[in-house]
Design an enzyme around this catalytic site. Structure first.
Site, mmCIF file in Angstrom:
data_model
loop_
_atom_site.group_PDB
_atom_site.id
_atom_site.type_symbol
_atom_site.label_atom_id
_atom_site.label_comp_id
_atom_site.label_asym_id
_atom_site.label_seq_id
_atom_site.Cartn_x
_atom_site.Cartn_y
_atom_site.Cartn_z
ATOM 1 N N SER A 242 0.791 -1.236 0.000
ATOM 2 C CA SER A 242 0.000 0.000 0.000
ATOM 3 C C SER A 242 0.823 1.286 0.000
ATOM 4 C CB SER A 242 -0.961 0.010 1.190
ATOM 5 O OG SER A 242 -0.257 0.063 2.407
ATOM 6 N N LYS A 287 -5.398 4.984 8.582
ATOM 7 C CA LYS A 287 -4.253 5.632 7.928
ATOM 8 C C LYS A 287 -4.409 7.149 7.919
ATOM 9 C CE LYS A 287 -2.874 1.653 5.181
ATOM 10 N NZ LYS A 287 -2.727 1.035 3.850
#
Length: 348
Positions: A242, A287
């Protein structure tokens, strides 16, 4: 004390005792929380996150930070009910069933190996994407890392095989091979042409349905790139794909004069393909919290995560949609200069 009162007291103690015991019993859930951030144009343990040798590099300012998700739990270290309850109460974390992170039919060591390979692939894909953006040529070969025991590729393809083509389609990158396999219906066969040692071989491999219904052969691959200069990425124990977008932007920033960030604190996430396409990721809510905690004011968001991100974005964090690396570069240019379009995420 009456018999009735004694009975109620004993029952209360029993319920309390059972509650205490139950609170510390392991449960099959995983707690996801904001993990550490790393500035891809900065340093980790006094070492540059991105080191480039054999090519001129330029000074950078601000930050282009990758973000991560930390987790508690898993088959080898299950959390207790009390920890899960605390997670359900905390809006900055998520509590998810264990099987969404650890597939029940997968060995945790295989998952760890796959995450490690995905991170290496992500770093190489990021370098390739940055070089493509800069129109710098390179070569690559797709190789077999391992095969999954009991799956069709096991015993047919071997570690170190270099995949030349799949169903006659040149294996330009790992995604081409994976997409070609997924295009089949389970039970159909795939024709691999591989180089094994000095020999070129045609290997026919049947397909099966994977845990999520996608067609697979049980093959873990890695693209071995031959870049015209050395790019080394140091991020410690961070795994998974990611961080690809932020790696690619960090590499590009170092290879080009001027400052991509304009001195701003930028964070973001998203997988990256060599073509520059940005893919969706998991744990977007955690995140974003981690990004803001690290001082970021702008968050580069994969287009497919935008709807979820808009609903969970912390106040004051500007979401910028990134369909491709090129789009992200244009958006950062617009933020820096005040000219041009800055694509925003919408609720979908």
């Amino acid at each position: 004390m009456s018999r009735r009162a004694l009975t109620l007291l004993l029952a209360g103690f029993l319920v309390l005792a059972l509650g205490i015991v139950g609170a510390f019993r392991p449960v099959p859930y995983v707690v996801l929380s904001p993990g550490p951030t790393e500035n891809t144009i900065g340093e980790v343990d006094k070492k540059p996150v991105i080191s480039i040798k054999g090519r001129e590099t330029y000074p950078t300012t601000g930050s282009l930070s990758l973000v991560t998700v930390a987790y508690q739990g898993g088959p080898a270290a299950q959390i207790d009910l009390l920890t899960a309850l605390r997670g359900w109460i905390d809006p900055t974390v998520a509590v998810v069933p264990q099987e969404t992170i650890f597939a029940p039919d997968r060995d945790p060591r295989e998952v760890e190996e796959e995450n490690s390979v995905e991170m290496t692939n992500s770093q190489d894909s990021a370098t390739a994407a940055a070089l493509n953006e800069l129109k710098i040529r390179y070569d690559l070969a797709v190789t077999v890392v391992s095969t999954e025991k009991g799956k069709p590729a096991d015993g047919k393809l071997r570690k170190g095989d270099e995949i030349n083509s799949v169903d006659g389609r040149p294996a330009k990158d790992v995604d081409v091979v994976g997409d070609t396999v997924k295009a089949h219906k389970p039970g159909q066969s795939v024709l691999f042409n591989v180089t094994r040692g000095k020999d070129k071989l045609d290997v026919t491999v049947p397909t099966v349905a994977g845990p999520e219904g996608q067609t697979q052969v049980g093959l873990l691959m890695q693209a071995k790139y031959k870049f015209p200069f050395d790019v080394d990425i140091n991020v410690g124990d961070v795994g998974g794909p990611s961080a690809g977008l932020m790696f690619s932007l960090g590499i590009l920033d170092k290879l080009t004069p001027g400052e991509l960030t304009g001195g701003k604190q930028i964070a973001g996430t998203g997988t990256i393909e060599p073509s520059g396409k940005v893919g969706a990721i998991g744990g977007i809510a955690q995140k974003m919290v981690g990004a803001q905690d690290a001082g970021a004011t702008v968050f580069l968001t994969p287009a497919d995560n935008c709807a979820e991100a808009v609903k969970a974005a912390p106040s004051g964090l500007r979401l910028v949609r990134a369909d491709t690396m090129h789009d992200a570069v244009l958006a950062l240019d617009a933020l820096r200069t005040g000219k041009g379009n800055v694509p925003a995420c919408d609720a979908g």
